[in-house]
Design an enzyme around this catalytic site. Structure first.
Site, PDB file in Angstrom:
ATOM      1  N   SER A  16      40.556  46.062  46.075  1.00  0.00           N
ATOM      2  CA  SER A  16      41.032  46.894  47.120  1.00  0.00           C
ATOM      3  C   SER A  16      41.580  48.292  47.304  1.00  0.00           C
ATOM      4  O   SER A  16      42.497  48.254  46.303  1.00  0.00           O
ATOM      5  CB  SER A  16      41.571  45.961  48.193  1.00  0.00           C
ATOM      6  N   TYR A  63      48.451  39.579  48.951  1.00  0.00           N
ATOM      7  CA  TYR A  63      47.219  40.219  48.690  1.00  0.00           C
ATOM      8  C   TYR A  63      47.958  41.297  48.374  1.00  0.00           C
ATOM      9  O   TYR A  63      46.660  41.327  46.837  1.00  0.00           O
ATOM     10  CB  TYR A  63      47.197  40.806  50.107  1.00  0.00           C
TER      11      TYR A  63
END
Length: 254
Positions: A138, A151
């Site tokens: 990501s 995250y």
């Protein structure tokens, strides 16, 4: 170009969003696709789409956080050429308001889940004489994102694991790369916004879209196309790399 004819590919989280797009594209390019998905109903819909288009696929209901389940699935699959570690969950919060339970839940799926699949897949890829792995990292692996503590931790781990596996298995002809998407418009994103920002859905969607310098979110199909390239023989000289697919988010947000 970019044919996967005769190859066997495992896609985790292949029942929706980016995983669905990768599953559909890989099947269209000739791969036999094995969808590893906790949501059996969603996976069944993707299986039907693939079969209606003339592709080959199977569904395996499993929780990637459970190593025994993962090992059993890979035992059933047997021959393996490609692994796409796509399954993952999100979480909103900084270090102060991230509970231990939430932290462990994100770690269990995003980090341990990827590890479990690597643990099961690498010996099979070695026995096959090589293969390709793509991990979904990501932009949060590379830049600070507000309120994404757990995250970001998990996706930073994905980035690091990618480099480690790529280095360790050079001699075994196993290529391992990662992709770092920015915001990609999926049903998950719509649900995520609705859950965390009730009543502000349109405002937040517009804000997230414009946070990419290119002015919009990406599509699952765009991410799938990059995954196809990285798993194809045309990418045989590429390993240990991360590919931002981010509308300029990392480099151009200044």
């Amino acid at each position: 170009m970019f044919s996967l004819q005769g190859k066997t590919a495992v896609i985790t989280g292949g029942g929706s969003g980016i995983g669905r797009a990768i599953s559909l594209l890989f099947a269209r390019q000739g791969a036999t696709v094995h969808i590893v998905e906790l949501n059996a109903e969603a996976a069944a819909h993707v299986l039907s789409e693939i079969q209606q288009a003339g592709g080959q696929a199977q569904v395996h209901q499993a929780n990637v956080a459970d190593q025994q389940q993962v090992l059993q699935v890979f035992e059933q699959i047997g021959k393996l050429d490609i692994l796409v570690n796509n399954a993952g969950i999100a979480h909103v919060g900084n270090v102060e308001n991230t509970s231990e339970a939430d932290f462990e839940r994100v770690y269990s799926v995003n980090v341990k889940g990827a590890y479990n699949c690597l643990f099961a897949a690498v010996p099979r890829l070695k026995a096959q004489g090589g293969g390709a792995i793509v991990n979904l990292a990501s932009i949060a692996s590379h830049v600070g994102i507000t309120d994404r503590f757990a995250y970001s931790m998990s996706k930073g781990a994905i980035f690091a694991m990618t480099l480690s596996v790529a280095r360790d298995y050079l001699a075994d002809k196993i290529r391992c790369n990662s992709m770092s998407p920015a915001r990609v418009h999926t049903p998950f994103v719509d649900g995520f916004i609705a859950k965390n920002y009730p009543g502000r859905e349109e405002e937040i969607f517009d804000k997230l879209s414009k946070s990419q310098p290119i002015g919009r979110m990406g599509t699952p199909e765009e991410v799938a196309t990059l995954a196809l390239f990285l798993c194809s023989d045309e990418a045989s000289f590429i390993t240990g790399c991360d590919y931002p697919i981010d509308g300029g988010f990392i480099r151009l947000n200044n």
